[in-house]
Design a protein around this motif. Sequence first.
Motif, short mmCIF file in Angstrom:
data_model
loop_
_atom_site.label_atom_id
_atom_site.label_comp_id
_atom_site.label_asym_id
_atom_site.label_seq_id
_atom_site.Cartn_x
_atom_site.Cartn_y
_atom_site.Cartn_z
N ALA A 102 128.49 -9.09 46.27
CA ALA A 102 129.24 -9.95 45.33
C ALA A 102 128.39 -11.16 44.94
CB ALA A 102 130.56 -10.38 45.95
N LEU A 103 127.73 -11.75 45.92
CA LEU A 103 126.91 -12.93 45.66
C LEU A 103 125.70 -12.56 44.79
CD1 LEU A 103 126.03 -15.65 48.23
CD2 LEU A 103 124.44 -14.96 46.49
N ILE A 104 125.01 -11.48 45.12
CA ILE A 104 123.84 -11.08 44.35
C ILE A 104 124.23 -10.77 42.90
CG2 ILE A 104 122.10 -9.27 44.04
CD1 ILE A 104 122.01 -9.07 47.09
N LYS A 105 125.33 -10.08 42.71
CA LYS A 105 125.77 -9.75 41.34
C LYS A 105 126.11 -11.01 40.56
CE LYS A 105 127.66 -5.19 42.30
NZ LYS A 105 128.91 -4.42 42.44
N GLU B 141 124.37 -21.84 41.93
CA GLU B 141 124.32 -22.97 42.87
C GLU B 141 123.93 -22.47 44.25
OE1 GLU B 141 124.68 -26.15 41.81
OE2 GLU B 141 124.81 -25.19 39.84
N ILE B 142 122.79 -21.82 44.32
CA ILE B 142 122.37 -21.19 45.57
C ILE B 142 120.85 -21.27 45.69
CG2 ILE B 142 122.26 -18.88 44.53
CD1 ILE B 142 123.92 -18.61 47.54
N PRO B 143 120.35 -21.57 46.86
CA PRO B 143 118.90 -21.61 47.03
C PRO B 143 118.29 -20.20 46.89
CG PRO B 143 120.01 -22.62 48.92
CD PRO B 143 121.05 -21.98 48.07
N TRP B 144 117.08 -20.14 46.32
CA TRP B 144 116.40 -18.86 46.18
C TRP B 144 116.24 -18.18 47.54
CZ3 TRP B 144 115.48 -14.88 43.38
CH2 TRP B 144 114.49 -13.97 43.76
N PHE B 145 115.99 -18.95 48.60
CA PHE B 145 115.82 -18.34 49.92
C PHE B 145 117.04 -17.51 50.31
CE2 PHE B 145 116.62 -18.24 54.47
CZ PHE B 145 115.48 -17.56 54.90
N THR B 146 118.22 -17.98 49.99
CA THR B 146 119.44 -17.24 50.33
C THR B 146 119.48 -15.91 49.61
OG1 THR B 146 120.66 -19.25 50.84
CG2 THR B 146 121.97 -17.31 50.28
N VAL C 255 119.22 -7.28 61.73
CA VAL C 255 118.72 -7.96 60.54
C VAL C 255 119.89 -8.45 59.68
CG1 VAL C 255 117.45 -7.64 58.37
CG2 VAL C 255 116.44 -6.88 60.53
N ILE C 256 120.92 -7.62 59.52
CA ILE C 256 122.11 -8.05 58.76
C ILE C 256 122.77 -9.24 59.46
CG2 ILE C 256 124.46 -7.41 58.07
CD1 ILE C 256 122.46 -6.18 56.21
N LEU D 173 121.85 -16.92 58.95
CA LEU D 173 120.97 -17.82 58.20
C LEU D 173 121.62 -18.39 56.95
CD1 LEU D 173 117.49 -16.03 58.28
CD2 LEU D 173 118.06 -18.24 59.31
N VAL D 174 122.45 -17.59 56.30
CA VAL D 174 123.00 -18.01 55.00
C VAL D 174 124.49 -18.31 55.07
CG1 VAL D 174 121.18 -16.72 53.80
CG2 VAL D 174 123.42 -15.65 54.13
N LYS D 175 125.00 -18.51 56.27
CA LYS D 175 126.44 -18.73 56.49
C LYS D 175 127.02 -19.83 55.61
CE LYS D 175 127.51 -20.24 60.54
NZ LYS D 175 127.86 -20.43 61.94
N GLN D 176 126.35 -20.96 55.52
CA GLN D 176 126.88 -22.07 54.72
C GLN D 176 126.89 -21.72 53.23
OE1 GLN D 176 124.38 -25.30 56.05
NE2 GLN D 176 126.00 -26.06 57.39
#
Length: 140
Positions: free
Chosen positions: A57-60, A69-74, A107-108, A114-117
């Motif tokens: 959902a986030l990637i789409k 409103e998301i860092p590229w790292f996420t 890994v998941i 890592l991206v919880k916030q």
Amino acid sequence: MSKMTEQKADQTLRDSASQVTEHDIETVLTKEQEIKQKVRGSGTLQMYLDAVLSMYALIKAYWQGEYREIPWFTIAAIVAALLYVFNPMDFFPDMLPVVGLIDDAMVIATCVKLVKQDFAKFERWQRSPESPSGSRDPEV
């Protein structure tokens, strides 16, 4: 046989995320059904189905320009994690009984941690009136 540790999963994810390109996002999006099916069909990965659905959902939303409103790292970490799950010949090849999918799950899990916030912010945005989906849940 070497074992996958949380530190190895973290390093693998960070190394892979540093190399993610827009082409990798396209690959993950075109492999969506295959990756979801792999997660659904595995007892080891099944517990991460909701996380994988949220990742998609986030990637789409990012790819369609709806949510930026998301860092590229996420984005890169999520794409790297999904590509890792898709790759049958990763740290432990998926065909190995029992351990074959444990590294995928680690890994998941590491990615989610890592991206919880950023996930929390995205989920608040999804429920907000400015989101195209309004208060609907992500597609299952």
